[in-house]
Design an enzyme around this catalytic site. Structure first.
Site, PDB file in Angstrom:
ATOM      1  N   ASP A   2       0.815  -1.208   0.000  1.00  0.00           N
ATOM      2  CA  ASP A   2       0.000   0.000   0.000  1.00  0.00           C
ATOM      3  C   ASP A   2       0.854   1.264   0.000  1.00  0.00           C
ATOM      4  O   ASP A   2       1.917   1.304   0.614  1.00  0.00           O
ATOM      5  CB  ASP A   2      -0.915  -0.014   1.232  1.00  0.00           C
ATOM      6  N   GLY A   5       0.265   5.123  -4.671  1.00  0.00           N
ATOM      7  CA  GLY A   5      -0.356   6.344  -5.173  1.00  0.00           C
ATOM      8  C   GLY A   5       0.098   7.556  -4.377  1.00  0.00           C
ATOM      9  O   GLY A   5       0.452   8.601  -4.953  1.00  0.00           O
ATOM     10  N   ASN A  50     -10.438  -3.427  -6.337  1.00  0.00           N
ATOM     11  CA  ASN A  50      -9.626  -2.474  -7.113  1.00  0.00           C
ATOM     12  C   ASN A  50     -10.179  -2.205  -8.513  1.00  0.00           C
ATOM     13  O   ASN A  50      -9.751  -1.257  -9.185  1.00  0.00           O
ATOM     14  CB  ASN A  50      -8.166  -2.943  -7.229  1.00  0.00           C
ATOM     15  N   LEU A 177      -6.797  -4.601   7.670  1.00  0.00           N
ATOM     16  CA  LEU A 177      -6.445  -5.749   6.828  1.00  0.00           C
ATOM     17  C   LEU A 177      -7.075  -5.672   5.434  1.00  0.00           C
ATOM     18  O   LEU A 177      -6.652  -6.384   4.525  1.00  0.00           O
ATOM     19  CB  LEU A 177      -6.845  -7.064   7.505  1.00  0.00           C
TER      20      LEU A 177
HETATM   21  C1  FPP Z   1      -1.809  -0.192  -3.464  1.00  0.00           C
HETATM   22  O1  FPP Z   1      -1.351   1.149  -3.461  1.00  0.00           O
HETATM   23  C2  FPP Z   1      -1.158  -0.955  -4.536  1.00  0.00           C
HETATM   24  C3  FPP Z   1      -1.831  -1.552  -5.561  1.00  0.00           C
HETATM   25  C4  FPP Z   1      -3.294  -1.505  -5.694  1.00  0.00           C
HETATM   26  C5  FPP Z   1      -1.100  -2.256  -6.629  1.00  0.00           C
HETATM   27  C6  FPP Z   1       0.148  -2.978  -6.241  1.00  0.00           C
HETATM   28  C7  FPP Z   1       0.723  -3.638  -7.424  1.00  0.00           C
HETATM   29  C8  FPP Z   1       2.031  -3.608  -7.792  1.00  0.00           C
HETATM   30  C9  FPP Z   1       3.079  -2.989  -6.954  1.00  0.00           C
HETATM   31  C10 FPP Z   1       2.500  -4.157  -9.103  1.00  0.00           C
HETATM   32  C11 FPP Z   1       2.061  -5.499  -9.485  1.00  0.00           C
HETATM   33  C12 FPP Z   1       0.773  -5.483 -10.203  1.00  0.00           C
HETATM   34  C13 FPP Z   1       0.072  -6.565 -10.598  1.00  0.00           C
HETATM   35  C14 FPP Z   1      -1.341  -6.366 -11.038  1.00  0.00           C
HETATM   36  C15 FPP Z   1       0.650  -7.940 -10.610  1.00  0.00           C
HETATM   37  P1  FPP Z   1      -2.418   2.322  -3.639  1.00  0.00           P
HETATM   38  O2  FPP Z   1      -2.545   2.632  -5.072  1.00  0.00           O
HETATM   39  O3  FPP Z   1      -3.706   1.935  -2.985  1.00  0.00           O
HETATM   40  O4  FPP Z   1      -1.724   3.480  -2.898  1.00  0.00           O
HETATM   41  P2  FPP Z   1      -2.474   4.732  -2.225  1.00  0.00           P
HETATM   42  O5  FPP Z   1      -3.274   4.189  -1.084  1.00  0.00           O
HETATM   43  O6  FPP Z   1      -1.332   5.584  -1.782  1.00  0.00           O
HETATM   44  O7  FPP Z   1      -3.316   5.381  -3.292  1.00  0.00           O
END
Ligand code: FPP
Length: 232
Positions: A2, A5, A50, A177
């Protein structure tokens, strides 16, 4: 994983750049886990929820997934890594599902380390599917309701045959979680790391492992019961 972004936003970069850096970090952490002697790492790459994200981000994530498969998994297979997936991958685009299935099949006999990728995964969805499977067996007369115990439930989860997590690491300073391995985490130790996933490096992993090592795992027993007996 996490915080991709927010990591990007803090640097004035597009969200996808955060995911790209997160994907690079994942490769480093897989190697670090193998070096630490860890047997299984499960990463939450894409939750069943997602899909609600903007289409551009969803398709960018899948392209990243394909890139990881093409660019890194051959090398990881050489390190005797097995790839497994939890979640419903039938809904994924063919360009990711195809290579995923290929690597799952070709790495099936690898034993040094198992990388489990949670893709289109949600623990509640997994529990509902297990309940449906049990109900089907009961209705067919092949399973008695009184015979339903934890082993029967566990065998119908997508993680059947995998160990329960000992340690769950949640990055980015969030304390929840989020529909991840809800039943399997019953006795997991949870470490909350304040850094965003792209900043979760080997040193952060070592800190989390050190924190885990300090925890006393009692599994319902008393501290005295689980302490090794003092030397006479
Ligand atoms: C959560 O951060 C992260 C994800 C939803 C994607 C994680 C995936 C990878 C690192 C690459 C591999 C990808 C695949 C499909 C195999 P967030 O975007 O929720 O972060 P934020 O809470 O700061 O917005």
């Amino acid at each position: 994983m996490d915080g991709n972004g927010r990591w990007a936003a803090a640097k004035g970069l597009p969200r996808l750049e955060g995911h790209r850096r997160g994907a690079e970090r994942l490769i480093e952490i897989i190697d670090a886990c193998i070096d630490e002697g860890i047997g299984t790492l499960t990463v939450f790459a894409f939750s069943a929820e997602n899909w609600k994200r903007p289409l551009e981000e969803v398709s960018g994530l899948f392209k990243l997934g394909e890139w990881i498969l093409r660019a890194h998994l051959a090398r990881l297979e050489k390190r005797n890594v097995r790839l497994r997936v939890i979640g419903d991958i039938t809904a994924l685009p063919d360009f990711v599902r195809g290579p995923l299935e290929d690597v799952m099949a070709s790495s099936k006999a690898n034993t040094a380390f198992t990388l489990v990728v949670a893709l289109n995964y949600g623990a509640r969805q997994e529990i509902v599917a297990a309940a449906q499977a049990i109900a089907t067996d009961v209705a067919a007369g092949t399973l008695a309701p009184a015979a339903v115990d934890w082993s029967v439930v566990e065998a119908r989860l997508q993680t059947a045959g995998m160990p329960d997590p000992d340690l769950i690491i949640r990055t980015s300073g969030e304390f929840r979680l989020s529909n991840f391995l809800l039943l399997q985490s019953a006795y997991a130790e949870i470490v909350f790391a304040s850094v965003f996933w792209p900043d979760f490096d080997k040193a952060q992993l070592k800190l989390a492992l050190a924190e885990f090592a300090k925890r006393e795992r009692r599994f319902g027993q008393t501290g005295e019961q689980v302490q090794p007996a003092a030397a006479p």
